[in-house]
Scaffold this motif. Structure first.
Motif, PDB file in Angstrom:
ATOM      1  N   HIS A  17       1.041  -1.293   0.097  1.00 54.47           N
ATOM      2  CA  HIS A  17      -0.058   0.077   0.015  1.00 54.47           C
ATOM      3  C   HIS A  17       0.995   1.328  -0.017  1.00 54.47           C
ATOM      4  CE1 HIS A  17      -3.679   2.309   0.493  1.00 54.47           C
ATOM      5  NE2 HIS A  17      -3.078   3.172   1.660  1.00 54.47           N
ATOM      6  N   THR A  20       2.310   1.679  -3.437  1.00 53.62           N
ATOM      7  CA  THR A  20       1.091   2.491  -4.372  1.00 53.62           C
ATOM      8  C   THR A  20       1.186   3.590  -4.113  1.00 53.62           C
ATOM      9  OG1 THR A  20      -0.169   0.203  -4.532  1.00 53.62           O
ATOM     10  CG2 THR A  20      -1.409   2.551  -4.915  1.00 53.62           C
ATOM     11  N   ASN A  21       0.970   4.379  -2.825  1.00 57.04           N
ATOM     12  CA  ASN A  21       1.072   5.666  -2.494  1.00 57.04           C
ATOM     13  C   ASN A  21       2.172   6.431  -3.079  1.00 57.04           C
ATOM     14  OD1 ASN A  21      -1.479   5.372  -1.407  1.00 57.04           O
ATOM     15  ND2 ASN A  21      -0.438   5.150   0.941  1.00 57.04           N
ATOM     16  N   THR A  24       1.262   6.937  -6.848  1.00 59.77           N
ATOM     17  CA  THR A  24       0.432   7.872  -6.777  1.00 59.77           C
ATOM     18  C   THR A  24       0.653   9.190  -6.576  1.00 59.77           C
ATOM     19  OG1 THR A  24      -1.178   6.257  -5.943  1.00 59.77           O
ATOM     20  CG2 THR A  24      -1.924   8.601  -6.072  1.00 59.77           C
ATOM     21  N   GLN A  25       1.630   9.350  -5.692  1.00 62.37           N
ATOM     22  CA  GLN A  25       1.916  10.877  -5.483  1.00 62.37           C
ATOM     23  C   GLN A  25       3.091  11.410  -6.443  1.00 62.37           C
ATOM     24  OE1 GLN A  25       4.068  10.376  -1.504  1.00 62.37           O
ATOM     25  NE2 GLN A  25       2.368   9.756  -0.352  1.00 62.37           N
ATOM     26  N   LEU A 141      -3.797   7.350 -14.631  1.00 53.84           N
ATOM     27  CA  LEU A 141      -3.640   7.245 -13.103  1.00 53.84           C
ATOM     28  C   LEU A 141      -4.819   6.935 -12.397  1.00 53.84           C
ATOM     29  CD1 LEU A 141      -1.198  10.472 -13.017  1.00 53.84           C
ATOM     30  CD2 LEU A 141      -0.257   8.141 -12.857  1.00 53.84           C
ATOM     31  N   ASP A 142      -5.799   7.437 -12.714  1.00 55.54           N
ATOM     32  CA  ASP A 142      -7.092   7.161 -12.024  1.00 55.54           C
ATOM     33  C   ASP A 142      -7.146   5.435 -12.208  1.00 55.54           C
ATOM     34  OD1 ASP A 142      -7.740   9.522 -11.153  1.00 55.54           O
ATOM     35  OD2 ASP A 142      -9.242   9.849 -12.948  1.00 55.54           O
ATOM     36  N   ILE A 145      -5.047   3.642  -9.745  1.00 61.61           N
ATOM     37  CA  ILE A 145      -5.552   3.845  -8.377  1.00 61.61           C
ATOM     38  C   ILE A 145      -6.850   2.996  -8.112  1.00 61.61           C
ATOM     39  CG2 ILE A 145      -6.579   5.498  -6.703  1.00 61.61           C
ATOM     40  CD1 ILE A 145      -4.940   7.791  -7.833  1.00 61.61           C
ATOM     41  N   GLU A 146      -7.608   3.133  -9.089  1.00 61.44           N
ATOM     42  CA  GLU A 146      -8.963   2.157  -9.043  1.00 61.44           C
ATOM     43  C   GLU A 146      -8.747   0.855  -9.398  1.00 61.44           C
ATOM     44  OE1 GLU A 146     -11.725   4.588 -11.284  1.00 61.44           O
ATOM     45  OE2 GLU A 146     -11.226   6.541  -9.995  1.00 61.44           O
ATOM     46  N   ARG A 147      -7.513   0.341 -10.031  1.00 68.94           N
ATOM     47  CA  ARG A 147      -7.322  -0.814 -10.833  1.00 68.94           C
ATOM     48  C   ARG A 147      -8.721  -1.159 -11.634  1.00 68.94           C
ATOM     49  NH1 ARG A 147      -3.401   0.313  -8.059  1.00 68.94           N
ATOM     50  NH2 ARG A 147      -2.261  -1.321  -6.838  1.00 68.94           N
TER      51      ARG A 147
END
Length: 252
Positions: A17, A20-21, A24-25, A141-142, A145-147
């Motif tokens: 996790h 993944t963050n 995302t950042q 990118l969405d 994040i949402e797979r």
């Protein structure tokens, strides 16, 4: 075979996790860099362009952090299946985001040079390309994040539209260069800016394909949609009707 330790499993999940963050950042920083670079071109804002160039190191720092974390997880956790795909995907996406940051810095650098010369009409095509690039980046990118595989596939398909826009702008810029030799310098900068935007779109498409691999376990079927026709544009032939001064400057 003994059951895995609950604490170990929970700890590994937290590490994934956190990875993944980080991705995302990093994606958020890359998005901001691209947006600022485009605005620097549109507003002829030299200070904003300089900020984009100076901030490129932030994306590099994220990539280094993600590289270190993925190597650590691979060495200590020996992941399999979806966990392994999570780690490999983070590594690939970080590499694409780093290249996107480089292209944003290149656009900013060109915008500084462009701000020093007379504005030319084809520059209006840059914000159109820029908006589409930003939309594709947001979608991929969405999707990460949402797979969301469907969102990734839709973003992948849009790269074809971006190529069409790039080809149209490329031809317009060449025509404008032929009309007046004084347009050659600013239009050359525009060509590089447009190409950088097109390459950002390619890397965003790479991310979409990585998301598909992450979720499904294999890359998307079929060839990547591609309609960039600029490679087939023969500048020498197109310049045949151009003024002699324009020809000599383009060749020089």
């Amino acid at each position: 075979m003994p059951a895995p330790d609950t604490h170990t499993v929970k700890s590994f999940a937290q590490e994934l996790h956190r990875l993944t963050n980080l991705v995302t950042q990093m994606g958020g920083v890359a998005e901001a860099q691209v947006e600022s670079a485009i605005q620097a071109v549109v507003r002829r804002d030299v200070e904003l362009a300089a900020q984009v160039m100076q901030s490129d190191h932030r994306i590099d720092e994220y990539e280094r952090a993600i590289d270190a974390e993925t190597l650590r997880l691979l060495a200590l956790r020996q992941p399999m299946a979806i966990d392994l795909r999570e780690i490999l995907s983070a590594l690939k996406i970080a590499a694409d985001l780093e290249r996107i940051g480089d292209y944003a810095a290149n656009i900013a650098k060109r915008s500084i040079a462009l701000a020093q010369v007379q504005a030319v009409r084809p520059a209006a095509g840059v914000p159109r390309m820029g908006r589409m690039v930003q939309e594709i980046m947001k979608e991929v990118l969405d999707a990460f994040i949402e797979r969301d595989v469907e969102k990734a596939i839709a973003a992948r398909q849009r790269d074809n539209d971006l190529d069409d826009l790039y080809t149209s702008l490329f031809r317009e810029v060449l025509t404008y260069m032929m009309e007046d030799p004084r347009n050659i310098t600013p239009c050359t900068h525009l060509l590089f800016i447009a190409k950088n935007l097109e390459r950002i779109g390619d890397h965003a498409t790479n991310i979409a394909e990585t998301v598909h691999f992450l979720v499904v376990g294999q890359p998307p079927a079929g060839e990547r949609p591609k309609s960039d026709e600029t490679s087939f544009t023969v500048l020498g032939a197109d310049m045949a009707a151009a003024p002699d001064d324009a020809k000599s400057q383009a060749e020089g």
